[in-house]
Design an enzyme around this catalytic site. Structure first.
Site, short mmCIF file in Angstrom:
data_model
loop_
_atom_site.label_atom_id
_atom_site.label_comp_id
_atom_site.label_asym_id
_atom_site.label_seq_id
_atom_site.Cartn_x
_atom_site.Cartn_y
_atom_site.Cartn_z
N LYS A 1 0.81 -1.23 0.00
CA LYS A 1 0.00 0.00 0.00
C LYS A 1 0.84 1.27 0.00
CE LYS A 1 -3.87 -2.14 2.43
NZ LYS A 1 -4.82 -2.06 3.54
N ASP B 1 -9.88 2.32 2.54
CA ASP B 1 -9.89 1.71 3.88
C ASP B 1 -10.56 2.61 4.92
OD1 ASP B 1 -8.69 -0.73 3.31
OD2 ASP B 1 -6.65 0.00 3.69
#
Ligand code: NAP
Length: 296
Positions: A84, A122
């Site tokens: 990420k 997220d």
């Protein structure tokens, strides 16, 4: 077919995709539930040719892999640990969420681009999951937030909660320095946000969130001790970890009569929001399909 874990070797010989292929990249990735979630949504859609795969990509091959996925015509990618943050230098652009958090979990193609662009679902996924799990608990503006952890997921949660109006935040992390770094970044973006980095004077009626890795393993102890729990008396508890077991913190909360959820709903919401980015499908129309898969 889509449950297989593919490698970069498989990608070299991949047929050209005309915007129908999606994938999650991780290292390791075989445990990922994303292919089942996304393929379930595709099966419900009219576009039956859409497919979602999982690829194990070692960190040192990430740059090469992203270029190849782009060249092969993949419509979108998800990134999981450890990619990420590592992916950021290889992306064409980052949207507001990804640049604020400093990590991307969803990659997409912009017209005329020569590489993927990145966003982060997220944090927003967390906020949607909390609002659905605890509709009576109050808004982020009303709830003090006690956040355990200061890693990538905690960063996404802290920025998203602040974007949703959170005014008071405690960050409790094993490595205090990382909690302070996150607090400093938050204060730059949200000067009026009150941030504390210890377990002293924790607030009453808080939303307690576990964003540490403790809870992932079935034998993991609770990241918040029963003694601390008794003092805090949280209003609700969200543990972002998930597995076949009930995480220890969720078990403890329920024993004390406090509403609690594990992280499956956040996983479903971040996935549903990724589909919104890729296919403009409203997340609230597909999240239940993903959630059903995770509850099996
Ligand atoms: P990360 O960046 O590696 O951060 C890990 C965090 O856990 C750090 O705060 C770390 O503290 C803490 N930690 C690790 N082991 C610990 C221990 N034994 N005791 C106390 N603290 C410990 O990982 P991440 O990406 O933030 O992910 C964290 C967890 O969230 C993982 O379990 C992941 O699967 C889950 N997650 C769930 C979702 C969802 O959709 N539900 C999304 C993303 C992540 P230090 O800073 O001291 O090392």
């Amino acid at each position: 077919m889509t449950e297989k874990t593919y490698t970069l070797g498989d990608l070299s010989g991949w047929r050209q995709s005309s915007g129908t292929d999606f994938a999650v990249l991780g290292y390791p990735v075989s445990h990922s539930l994303s292919p089942r979630m996304h393929n379930a949504v595709f099966e419900h859609s009219r576009e039956r040719q859409l497919r979602y795969f999982k690829f194990e990509v070692p960190p040192e091959k990430l740059q090469e892999a992203l270029a190849l996925f782009f060249e092969k015509g993949f419509a979108g990618l998800n990134l999981t640990l450890p990619h990420k943050i590592l992916a950021l230098p290889f992306l064409q652009s980052l949207d507001f969420a990804a640049s604020q958090i400093g990590a991307a979990n969803t990659l997409y193609r912009l017209p005329g681009a020569t590489a993927f662009s990145g966003t982060n679902t997220d944090g927003e996924g967390f906020c949607r999951a909390v609002s659905s799990a605890f509709p009576q608990a109050g808004t982020f503006a009303e709830l003090p937030l006690v956040l355990l952890g200061a890693g990538g997921a905690a960063r996404a949660i802290a920025f998203a909660a602040a974007n949703h109006g959170c005014r008071v935040l405690w960050i409790c992390n094993r490595t205090t320095e990382k909690a302070r770094d996150l607090a400093d970044d938050l204060k730059i973006a949200f000067p009026s946000l009150q941030v504390f980095c210890d377990k002293k004077n924790l607030p009453a009626n808080a939303l307690l969130v576990n964003a540490t890795a403790l809870g992932l393993g079935a034998a993991d102890e609770s990241p918040f001790s029963p003694e601390d729990f008794e003092i805090l008396k949280p209003r609700a508890v969200y543990d972002i970890t998930y597995g076949k077991h009930v995480p220890a913190l969720v078990k403890l909360s329920r024993e004390k009569g406090v509403p609690a959820s594990d992280g499956r709903s956040m996983l479903a919401w971040q996935g549903a929001l990724a589909q919104t980015v890729w296919r403009s499908v409203p997340a609230e129309k597909i999240v239940n399909i993903m959630q059903e898969i995770l509850e099996q």
